[in-house]
Motif scaffolding. Structure first.
Motif, PDB file in Angstrom:
ATOM      1  N   PRO A  75     103.680  32.840  50.817  1.00 10.37           N
ATOM      2  CA  PRO A  75     102.330  32.694  50.268  1.00 10.37           C
ATOM      3  C   PRO A  75     101.292  33.234  51.245  1.00 10.37           C
ATOM      4  O   PRO A  75     101.528  33.262  52.445  1.00 10.37           O
ATOM      5  N   GLY A  76     100.164  33.661  50.717  1.00 11.40           N
ATOM      6  CA  GLY A  76      99.101  34.151  51.585  1.00 11.40           C
ATOM      7  C   GLY A  76      97.787  34.177  50.840  1.00 11.40           C
ATOM      8  O   GLY A  76      97.767  34.147  49.603  1.00 11.40           O
ATOM      9  N   THR A  77      96.696  34.265  51.596  1.00 13.39           N
ATOM     10  CA  THR A  77      95.378  34.176  50.967  1.00 13.39           C
ATOM     11  C   THR A  77      94.983  35.462  50.246  1.00 13.39           C
ATOM     12  O   THR A  77      93.906  35.516  49.659  1.00 13.39           O
ATOM     13  N   ARG A  79      96.712  36.433  47.783  1.00 13.64           N
ATOM     14  CA  ARG A  79      97.081  36.103  46.396  1.00 13.64           C
ATOM     15  C   ARG A  79      96.792  34.628  46.183  1.00 13.64           C
ATOM     16  O   ARG A  79      97.508  33.780  46.697  1.00 13.64           O
TER      17      ARG A  79
END
Ligand SMILES: Nc1ncnc2c1ncn2[C@@H]1O[C@H](COP(=O)(O)OP(=O)(O)OP(=O)(O)O)[C@@H](O)[C@H]1O
Ligand SMILES: [Mg+2]
Lengths: 253, 269
Positions: A75-77, A79
């Motif tokens: 996960p990442g900022t 998306r």
């Protein structure tokens, strides 16, 4: 083509549990250019949520998810996910803090700047005046607005929305659809938006995709109907019919 | 004219009337000599207890006011609570980060939670001797297991969506623990604090009564001394002090913590 923001190459997801294995996504290929509002329709259980969760980095998968050509597996900022569940906000933070917290994590330390960014996002979803309320004091629709504001404030590369309005009543749902359209006019964000609702897909999408089990793409066309689309728009009925047929193409009566 | 009972006033009135009735009954028994010649000793009158209450603080025992004893108890209690709560957080936190540690720690908590601290006392004394540290050890033992159990259960009950929302905005490892797991488990942590505090407070008094530590005499020791000296009124007065301390901690510390967290966030279970 350099303006491709998101690319899926042979995305395959197999769930293995006690009941056995299930190939939920079978080699899905997809390209999403910048500033597209991609609506995905599909029958229940066809793998829409799974697809979004793979893109968001919440699931392991084979094949690749590329953002600006770079592979993503965590996960990442870049998306940001907006879930269907109203309880996606942190109940221990006020509306304002829910929006500022991710900004702070992303490196903005200046209080005035944080305030400016959160105020701006709150105004966009028309919740000015609710900054200091806690999530439990908001209605479902308001919570979804905050979740959208949170995503907008972060200015991610792409916003992933999994039936964010599905649990709302019809009236609130209409309001939020209209707001989404207005916001996107101003923002030019790239969005993948999952829905069960054909009307919603036609109203919001600049491109519409219909999935069938296995993540098979059976329909993929730009939505050329001029916005705002109403059921009275030319071609509305024909498009609705086409999508409906694609949606039910695999079900037997 | 009968007015509608206020929601908050009524329970209060009931309690006050109940306590007043008890006190009247007590005074009656004390004054009537119902229990024979030792009546005054077993049931000292309220005035006697009141006077003893003041004497506890003014004169005290062995040259020290009850304040000194309270202070000693509180010091050991506070040390034990801080250490116990701190360790509970550290170990429970590690359980989130390492699966192997989690298996071991859950196992340890389940076992140790079953051991009454007082039962450990002889063992601890044999190993460490009679020192204030033994009391601290017991307080730690009283608080760490229920606290850990609650934190661990609280972590398990954290909705997956908060964890994903947290990971989505870039939290992982220790940051995910402090940013999501701890706040999301607050209602469990608060109940852990309540249970842990109650056990620690009882454990402390019992341990002090079983063996007073001369170098650090506490409330338990004080009550015991009053008993051996047949100062029954002082004994009762000290019990009242113990209750008062409990009430102060409940309403002065625990309730505010609850009001400012789970109640404020609408997270009460
Ligand atoms: N964690 C999981 N473990 C095993 N199977 C799963 C898991 N998550 C989803 N599935 C299976 O994958 C399939 C697709 O699920 P998914 O949630 O992606 O469907 P969907 O298209 O979003 O459906 P809906 O429209 O009802 O939300 C389903 O058959 C489901 O049972
Ligand atoms: Mg779904």
């Amino acid at each position: 083509m350099s303006d491709i923001l998101l690319e899926l190459k042979g995305l395959t997801k197999i769930f293995t549990d006690d009941a056995g294995t299930a190939e939920v996504l079978r080699s899905v290929d997809l390209k999403v250019p910048e500033k597209e509002f991609l609506c995905i329709l599909g029958p229940s259980g066809c793998g829409k949520t799974t697809l979004l969760r793979c893109i968001a980095g919440f699931e392991t998968f084979t094949g690749s998810v590329l953002i600006d050509g770079q592979p993503r597996t965590q996960p990442g900022t870049d998306r940001i996910m907006v879930f269907q569940d109203f309880n996606q906000l942190f109940p221990w933070k006020t509306v304002e803090k829910n929006i500022q917290y991710p900004l702070r994590l992303s490196g903005i330390k200046d209080k005035a700047e944080l305030k400016r960014r959160s105020d701006e996002a709150i105004a966009k979803v028309q919740l000015t005046g609710w900054e200091h309320y806690y999530p439990y004091q908001l209605s479902g629709g308001m919570k979804q607005r905050v979740a959208i504001a949170k995503a907008l404030a972060l200015k991610p590369r792409i916003i992933l929305m999994d039936e964010p309005f599905a649990a709302l009543d019809a009236m609130t749902r209409r309001d939020l659809q209209k707001e989404m359209l207005r916001i996107l006019g101003e923002e030019e964000s790239t969005v993948i938006f999952i829905t069960h609702n054909i009307q919603e897909a036609i109203f919001l999408g600049t491109r519409i995709l219909v999935l069938q089990p296995g993540g098979e793409i059976v329909y993929d066309e730009p939505n050329t109907l001029p916005k705002p689309v109403t059921p009275a728009s030319d071609e509305y009925g024909r498009l609705w019919g086409t999508l409906n047929a694609a949606l039910y193409s695999r079900s037997q009566g | 004219m009968k007015k509608k009972k206020s929601e908050t006033l009524y329970p209060l009135i009931v309690k006050i009337v109940f306590v007043a009735a008890l006190l009247v009954l007590w005074e009656y028994v004390a004054k009537s000599g119902l229990l024979g010649e030792h009546s005054a000793l077993i049931f000292p009158s309220l005035e006697t207890i009141g006077a003893a209450f003041i004497r506890n603080f003014k004169v005290g025992f062995a040259g020290s006011s009850l304040w000194i004893y309270i202070g000693n108890s509180m010091k050991l209690l506070l040390e034990g609570l801080l250490l116990g709560i701190g360790l509970a957080f550290v170990f429970s936190g590690l359980s989130i980060i390492s699966r192997t540690f989690s298996i071991i720690y859950n196992f340890v908590v389940s076992i140790c939670d079953l051991l009454p601290g007082v039962a450990l006392l002889p063992v601890v004394i044999i190993i460490f001797g009679v020192k204030p540290g033994v009391i601290v050890f017991l307080v730690v033992h009283a608080v760490i297991w229920p606290m850990s159990r609650n934190i661990l259960d609280g972590f398990l009950a954290v909705p997956q969506i908060y964890v994903e929302a947290g990971r989505n905005i870039g939290l992982k490892g220790f940051r995910l623990l402090t940013g999501v797991y701890l706040p999301a488990a607050t209602s469990y942590i608060v109940s852990g604090l309540k249970v842990g505090w109650a056990r620690a407070w009882r454990g402390l008094i019992s341990a002090e009564m079983i063996f007073g530590i001369a170098s650090c005499p506490g409330i338990g020791l004080y009550i015991n001394q009053m008993r051996t000296n047949m100062n029954n009124a002082e004994m009762y007065a000290t019990l009242i002090v113990i209750v008062i301390i409990g009430v102060v901690v409940q309403y002065g510390i625990l309730s505010p913590i609850e009001n400012n967290t789970v109640k404020k966030w609408g997270m009460t279970r």
